[in-house]
Design an enzyme around this catalytic site. Structure first.
Site, mmCIF file in Angstrom:
data_model
loop_
_atom_site.group_PDB
_atom_site.id
_atom_site.type_symbol
_atom_site.label_atom_id
_atom_site.label_comp_id
_atom_site.label_asym_id
_atom_site.label_seq_id
_atom_site.Cartn_x
_atom_site.Cartn_y
_atom_site.Cartn_z
ATOM 1 N N ASP A 22 -25.939 -6.523 12.090
ATOM 2 C CA ASP A 22 -26.182 -7.464 10.994
ATOM 3 C C ASP A 22 -24.928 -7.990 10.313
ATOM 4 O OD1 ASP A 22 -25.221 -5.251 9.693
ATOM 5 O OD2 ASP A 22 -27.112 -4.697 8.752
ATOM 6 N N GLU B 154 -30.709 -3.845 17.895
ATOM 7 C CA GLU B 154 -31.058 -3.407 16.538
ATOM 8 C C GLU B 154 -31.713 -4.573 15.767
ATOM 9 O OE1 GLU B 154 -28.418 -2.202 13.044
ATOM 10 O OE2 GLU B 154 -28.531 -0.314 14.150
ATOM 11 N N GLU C 286 -26.163 -8.971 4.881
ATOM 12 C CA GLU C 286 -26.689 -8.481 6.164
ATOM 13 C C GLU C 286 -28.151 -8.863 6.415
ATOM 14 O OE1 GLU C 286 -24.880 -6.705 4.021
ATOM 15 O OE2 GLU C 286 -23.103 -6.069 5.142
ATOM 16 N N ARG D 31 -21.180 -4.434 -0.190
ATOM 17 C CA ARG D 31 -20.707 -5.462 -1.121
ATOM 18 C C ARG D 31 -21.478 -5.451 -2.431
ATOM 19 N NH1 ARG D 31 -17.729 -9.988 1.705
ATOM 20 N NH2 ARG D 31 -17.125 -8.802 3.508
ATOM 21 N N HIS E 206 -13.641 3.890 3.111
ATOM 22 C CA HIS E 206 -13.587 2.618 3.843
ATOM 23 C C HIS E 206 -12.286 1.906 3.463
ATOM 24 C CE1 HIS E 206 -14.760 -1.518 4.882
ATOM 25 N NE2 HIS E 206 -15.793 -1.031 5.557
HETATM 26 C C1 UD1 Z 1 -18.492 -5.239 7.247
HETATM 27 C C2 UD1 Z 1 -19.884 -5.857 7.405
HETATM 28 C C3 UD1 Z 1 -20.933 -4.836 6.975
HETATM 29 C C4 UD1 Z 1 -20.738 -3.508 7.665
HETATM 30 C C5 UD1 Z 1 -19.314 -3.033 7.471
HETATM 31 C C6 UD1 Z 1 -19.091 -1.768 8.252
HETATM 32 C C7 UD1 Z 1 -20.081 -8.273 7.028
HETATM 33 C C8 UD1 Z 1 -20.289 -9.342 6.045
HETATM 34 N N1 UD1 Z 1 -20.007 -7.015 6.543
HETATM 35 O O1 UD1 Z 1 -18.280 -5.024 5.854
HETATM 36 O O2 UD1 Z 1 -22.212 -5.356 7.287
HETATM 37 O O3 UD1 Z 1 -21.630 -2.592 7.104
HETATM 38 O O4 UD1 Z 1 -18.409 -4.033 7.943
HETATM 39 O O5 UD1 Z 1 -17.985 -1.068 7.807
HETATM 40 O O6 UD1 Z 1 -19.973 -8.546 8.200
HETATM 41 N N2 UD1 Z 1 -10.471 -3.592 6.083
HETATM 42 C C9 UD1 Z 1 -9.264 -3.219 6.605
HETATM 43 N N3 UD1 Z 1 -9.218 -2.762 7.909
HETATM 44 C C10 UD1 Z 1 -10.325 -2.674 8.677
HETATM 45 C C11 UD1 Z 1 -11.564 -3.043 8.129
HETATM 46 C C12 UD1 Z 1 -11.619 -3.501 6.832
HETATM 47 O O7 UD1 Z 1 -8.241 -3.268 5.943
HETATM 48 O O8 UD1 Z 1 -10.220 -2.235 9.843
HETATM 49 C C13 UD1 Z 1 -10.552 -4.083 4.670
HETATM 50 C C14 UD1 Z 1 -9.935 -5.477 4.512
HETATM 51 O O9 UD1 Z 1 -9.285 -5.553 3.294
HETATM 52 C C15 UD1 Z 1 -11.161 -6.391 4.508
HETATM 53 C C16 UD1 Z 1 -12.163 -5.509 3.800
HETATM 54 O O10 UD1 Z 1 -11.898 -4.185 4.259
HETATM 55 O O11 UD1 Z 1 -10.914 -7.599 3.854
HETATM 56 C C17 UD1 Z 1 -13.598 -5.870 4.053
HETATM 57 O O12 UD1 Z 1 -13.851 -6.034 5.440
HETATM 58 P P1 UD1 Z 1 -15.052 -7.026 5.936
HETATM 59 O O13 UD1 Z 1 -15.150 -6.980 7.430
HETATM 60 O O14 UD1 Z 1 -14.908 -8.342 5.301
HETATM 61 O O15 UD1 Z 1 -16.345 -6.401 5.313
HETATM 62 P P2 UD1 Z 1 -16.849 -4.898 5.204
HETATM 63 O O16 UD1 Z 1 -17.075 -4.610 3.781
HETATM 64 O O17 UD1 Z 1 -15.982 -3.999 6.014
HETATM 65 N N1 UDP Z 2 -18.044 6.451 10.547
HETATM 66 C C1 UDP Z 2 -16.862 6.873 11.157
HETATM 67 N N2 UDP Z 2 -15.823 7.288 10.355
HETATM 68 C C2 UDP Z 2 -15.899 7.291 8.994
HETATM 69 C C3 UDP Z 2 -17.100 6.837 8.389
HETATM 70 C C4 UDP Z 2 -18.146 6.416 9.200
HETATM 71 O O1 UDP Z 2 -16.760 6.891 12.392
HETATM 72 O O2 UDP Z 2 -14.937 7.690 8.334
HETATM 73 C C5 UDP Z 2 -19.162 5.991 11.414
HETATM 74 C C6 UDP Z 2 -20.520 6.577 11.115
HETATM 75 O O3 UDP Z 2 -20.746 7.751 11.864
HETATM 76 C C7 UDP Z 2 -21.481 5.454 11.498
HETATM 77 C C8 UDP Z 2 -20.680 4.207 11.255
HETATM 78 O O4 UDP Z 2 -19.312 4.600 11.170
HETATM 79 O O5 UDP Z 2 -21.830 5.507 12.863
HETATM 80 C C9 UDP Z 2 -21.125 3.566 9.983
HETATM 81 O O6 UDP Z 2 -20.252 2.548 9.642
HETATM 82 P P1 UDP Z 2 -20.241 1.868 8.224
HETATM 83 O O7 UDP Z 2 -20.769 2.812 7.198
HETATM 84 O O8 UDP Z 2 -18.870 1.326 8.050
HETATM 85 O O9 UDP Z 2 -21.201 0.628 8.447
HETATM 86 P P2 UDP Z 2 -22.782 0.420 8.330
HETATM 87 O O10 UDP Z 2 -23.457 1.409 9.218
HETATM 88 O O11 UDP Z 2 -23.146 0.555 6.902
HETATM 89 O O12 UDP Z 2 -22.968 -0.995 8.795
#
Ligand code: UD1
Ligand code: UDP
Length: 371
Positions: free
Chosen positions: A97, A119, A133, A212, A243
């Site tokens: 999503d 999914e 999402e 978010r 995160h």
């Molecule tokens: C995204 C997805 C969310 C999912 C989540 C899993 C969207 C809109 N959101 O949210 O559905 O649950 O991923 O974790 O697609 N960042 C880093 N390094 C990384 C990843 C993230 O620095 O490897 C930081 C960056 O500052 C980035 C922020 O996290 O701007 C947010 O990342 P983004 O992909 O925009 O959204 P998530 O909140 O991670």
């Molecule tokens: N996860 C991981 N390392 C972490 C935290 C989560 O590998 O430090 C894994 C977790 O087991 C799950 C997935 O990441 O399978 C969940 O990701 P996240 O919570 O970022 O996204 P969401 O599932 O909410 O989209």
């Protein structure tokens, strides 16, 4: 002629849930597997690629710190256009999503490529929760040719929206396939903190939060409640792999400052993370994936959200939707930590999300219908 399947994914959870499908496809001679990552996440995606030894054919590398939804969408769409044009797969698979999922589906649709949505059919009923999402799922659904629904509930959601039954396949969730690969008995972390905890005497609350819609006050409430409960019980510790979103990190460091019972650590690789979950006492999370993994491991999970698109864990009794109100979270944790009967009622290993064979089913369906 082989069936050419292009998988497109960009974030940590998509990678984890797509990896088992890629592994099955690698061993299926009738399929040519092309992997394209948008890299909406960078470090957190690379952790998954390394663990599962996946080498993408295309890496769009779109990640930028502080990226907005619009920027992710535009960069993914633009990058995907050229890749899809070049490869012209028979099917393009997206999972979940995220904004990568919606962009991937739209990019495929523009070139009239068939789309498989892994999914599919999860619905909270509120377009703004989870945001964005819920909308990404619905928008992707409209473009999808093969809806791979993890559960009967997910299938019914799609039927209610008018999708034809012959396009919907109940497969289970591939997260369980990944979990079976990762969780091991007597796992050693090779990490001084995680190996130093005596999990039989100390009770670990595993915390994650990144949604978010929780950023701001709701997240402060969640962290305050968890931090305060850890101070009440001598043998309770909190482990929070934060995160990489800086907005989440800022709130965590502010609320947990000086709380010695709370360990703020970097995101863990999937293997140590799931093995830590297996050794934990309680999970507190707003994550989608954790709501599926915790029930399978028999861990009570408090879902700190107002709505969930994953009601199966709640119906099975392992998950409880507690919202983001401080008192609700504090009291729910207090009850689980002080009342063994209440804890045992929730600590049942149930598998409403799958049996570990979802990937095989998905690949078989592709073989049957894909050309
Ligand atoms: C995204 C997805 C969310 C999912 C989540 C899993 C969207 C809109 N959101 O949210 O559905 O649950 O991923 O974790 O697609 N960042 C880093 N390094 C990384 C990843 C993230 O620095 O490897 C930081 C960056 O500052 C980035 C922020 O996290 O701007 C947010 O990342 P983004 O992909 O925009 O959204 P998530 O909140 O991670
Ligand atoms: N996860 C991981 N390392 C972490 C935290 C989560 O590998 O430090 C894994 C977790 O087991 C799950 C997935 O990441 O399978 C969940 O990701 P996240 O919570 O970022 O996204 P969401 O599932 O909410 O989209």
């Amino acid at each position: 002629m082989k069936i050419k399947v292009m998988t497109v994914f960009g974030t940590r959870p998509e990678g984890i849930k797509m990896a088992p499908i890629i592994k099955v496809m690698e061993n299926t001679p009738e399929i040519e597997s092309i992997i394209c990552v948008t890299a909406q996440h960078r470090e957190m995606l690379d952790q998954v690629l390394n663990l599962f030894k996946i080498e993408p054919h295309y890496d769009l590398n779109i990640f930028k710190p502080g990226q907005t939804l619009t920027e992710i969408t535009i960069r993914a769409l633009q990058g995907l256009e050229a890749v899809i044009e070049k490869e012209r797969p028979d099917i393009l698979l997206v999972q979940g999503d995220t904004t990568t999922v919606f962009s991937g589906a739209l990019a495929a649709f523009y070139q009239k490529i068939k789309i498989g949505h892994v999914e599919a059919g999860l619905r909270s009923g509120n377009l703004y929760s989870p945001y964005p999402e819920e909308a990404n799922r619905k928008l992707t659904g409209i473009l999808t040719d093969f809806h791979f629904a993890p559960t009967e509930t997910n299938k019914n959601n799609l039927l209610k929206e008018g999708y034809p039954e012959e396009k919907i396949f109940i497969t289970g969730n591939t997260v369980i396939d990944a979990l079976k690969y990762a969780v091991k008995k007597n796992f050693i972390f090779y990490d001084s903190l995680l190996d130093s905890i005596d999990y039989s005497k100390e009770r670990v609350i595993l915390l994650t939060s990144h949604r978010r819609e929780n950023i701001g006050r709701p997240m402060e409430n969640i962290f305050s409640a968890v931090g305060d409960i850890a101070k009440k019980y001598a043998n309770v510790r909190v482990v929070f792999p934060i995160h990489l979103n800086p907005r989440v990190r800022e709130i965590a460091h502010k609320v947990f400052k000086d709380n010695k019972r709370v360990h703020l650590i970097e995101p863990l690789d999937y293997e140590p993370f799931t093995n830590l979950m297996a050794k934990s006492h309680i999970v507190v999370t707003d994550s989608g994936g954790l709501q599926e993994e915790a029930p399978s491991l028999g861990k009570p999970v408090l879902v700190v959200r107002e709505e969930t698109e994953r009601p199966e864990g709640i119906e099975a009794g392992t998950a409880k939707l507690v919202g983001t109100n401080y008192e609700n979270i504090y009291n729910s944790l207090d009850l689980l930590l002080s009342n063994r009967e209440e804890y045992d009622k929730m600590a049942n290993a149930v598998n409403p999300y799958g049996d570990g064979k979802a990937s095989e089913r998905i690949v078989n369906i592709i073989l049957e219908h894909g050309k």
